[in-house]
Design a protein around this motif. Sequence first.
Motif, PDB file in Angstrom:
ATOM      1  N   ILE A  20       4.142  -5.427 -11.832  1.00 15.89           N
ATOM      2  CA  ILE A  20       3.318  -5.758 -10.666  1.00 15.89           C
ATOM      3  C   ILE A  20       3.320  -4.555  -9.729  1.00 15.89           C
ATOM      4  CG2 ILE A  20       3.156  -7.227  -8.616  1.00 15.89           C
ATOM      5  CD1 ILE A  20       4.306  -9.502 -10.375  1.00 15.89           C
ATOM      6  N   PRO A  21       2.136  -4.048  -9.378  1.00 18.91           N
ATOM      7  CA  PRO A  21       2.083  -2.886  -8.483  1.00 18.91           C
ATOM      8  C   PRO A  21       2.473  -3.253  -7.043  1.00 18.91           C
ATOM      9  CG  PRO A  21      -0.129  -3.675  -8.970  1.00 18.91           C
ATOM     10  CD  PRO A  21       0.814  -4.505  -9.794  1.00 18.91           C
ATOM     11  N   TYR A  22       3.170  -2.334  -6.401  1.00 19.74           N
ATOM     12  CA  TYR A  22       3.565  -2.526  -5.003  1.00 19.74           C
ATOM     13  C   TYR A  22       3.768  -1.167  -4.365  1.00 19.74           C
ATOM     14  CZ  TYR A  22       8.291  -1.589  -6.737  1.00 19.74           C
ATOM     15  OH  TYR A  22       9.396  -1.009  -7.321  1.00 19.74           O
ATOM     16  N   GLU A  23       3.765  -1.158  -3.055  1.00 16.93           N
ATOM     17  CA  GLU A  23       3.997   0.049  -2.283  1.00 16.93           C
ATOM     18  C   GLU A  23       5.277  -0.144  -1.479  1.00 16.93           C
ATOM     19  OE1 GLU A  23       1.858   2.296   1.493  1.00 16.93           O
ATOM     20  OE2 GLU A  23       0.732   0.800   0.366  1.00 16.93           O
ATOM     21  N   VAL A  24       6.079   0.891  -1.371  1.00 13.95           N
ATOM     22  CA  VAL A  24       7.334   0.834  -0.605  1.00 13.95           C
ATOM     23  C   VAL A  24       7.170   1.624   0.680  1.00 13.95           C
ATOM     24  CG1 VAL A  24       9.806   1.381  -0.598  1.00 13.95           C
ATOM     25  CG2 VAL A  24       8.689   0.709  -2.736  1.00 13.95           C
ATOM     26  N   LEU A  25       7.533   1.010   1.800  1.00 10.45           N
ATOM     27  CA  LEU A  25       7.564   1.695   3.085  1.00 10.45           C
ATOM     28  C   LEU A  25       9.013   1.689   3.548  1.00 10.45           C
ATOM     29  CD1 LEU A  25       4.693  -0.050   3.100  1.00 10.45           C
ATOM     30  CD2 LEU A  25       4.562   1.015   5.307  1.00 10.45           C
TER      31      LEU A  25
END
Length: 158
Positions: A20-25
């Motif tokens: 599952i694609p995700y972005e980390v901040l």
Amino acid sequence: MAKEKEIKTNAMRILDKKKIPYEVLQYECEEFIDGVQTARKTGVPPEQSFKTLVLQGKSRQYYVFVLPVAQEIQLKTAAKVAGEKSIEMIHVKDITAVTGYVRGGCSPLGMKKQYPMFLHKSASGFERIYISGGRIGTTLCLSVQDLLAVTGGRVEEF
């Protein structure tokens, strides 16, 4: 110079495993700050930022409620959504024992056990939302549909 290896949280490992694609901040933070302050630090719209609350029903069952960071949970409505006579927030001292996470770093993904999860209906107005990444200083951005799919959660008004 070697690239610094990113430290993965349980939430990230679950998303990776399910592709599952995700972005980390990432943001600098030594201790708990509320979700509104977190949104400010990361530059994320507060209405698109969601906090994770763990509640316990009269039946002793735990439930996970994911709602906008600036909103308070309505316990009577939450109890109805969960099918409980009454429901209350778990004590701060119990967060780690119940979830495996610390206060301010509690993600709806990767808790010790998978509890029923309810996502506030306002999340439906966004393609992607921001949730805790599983530790203080880490926020994840992922699609609402992916979050629901991986948690088995459902959208509700509470």
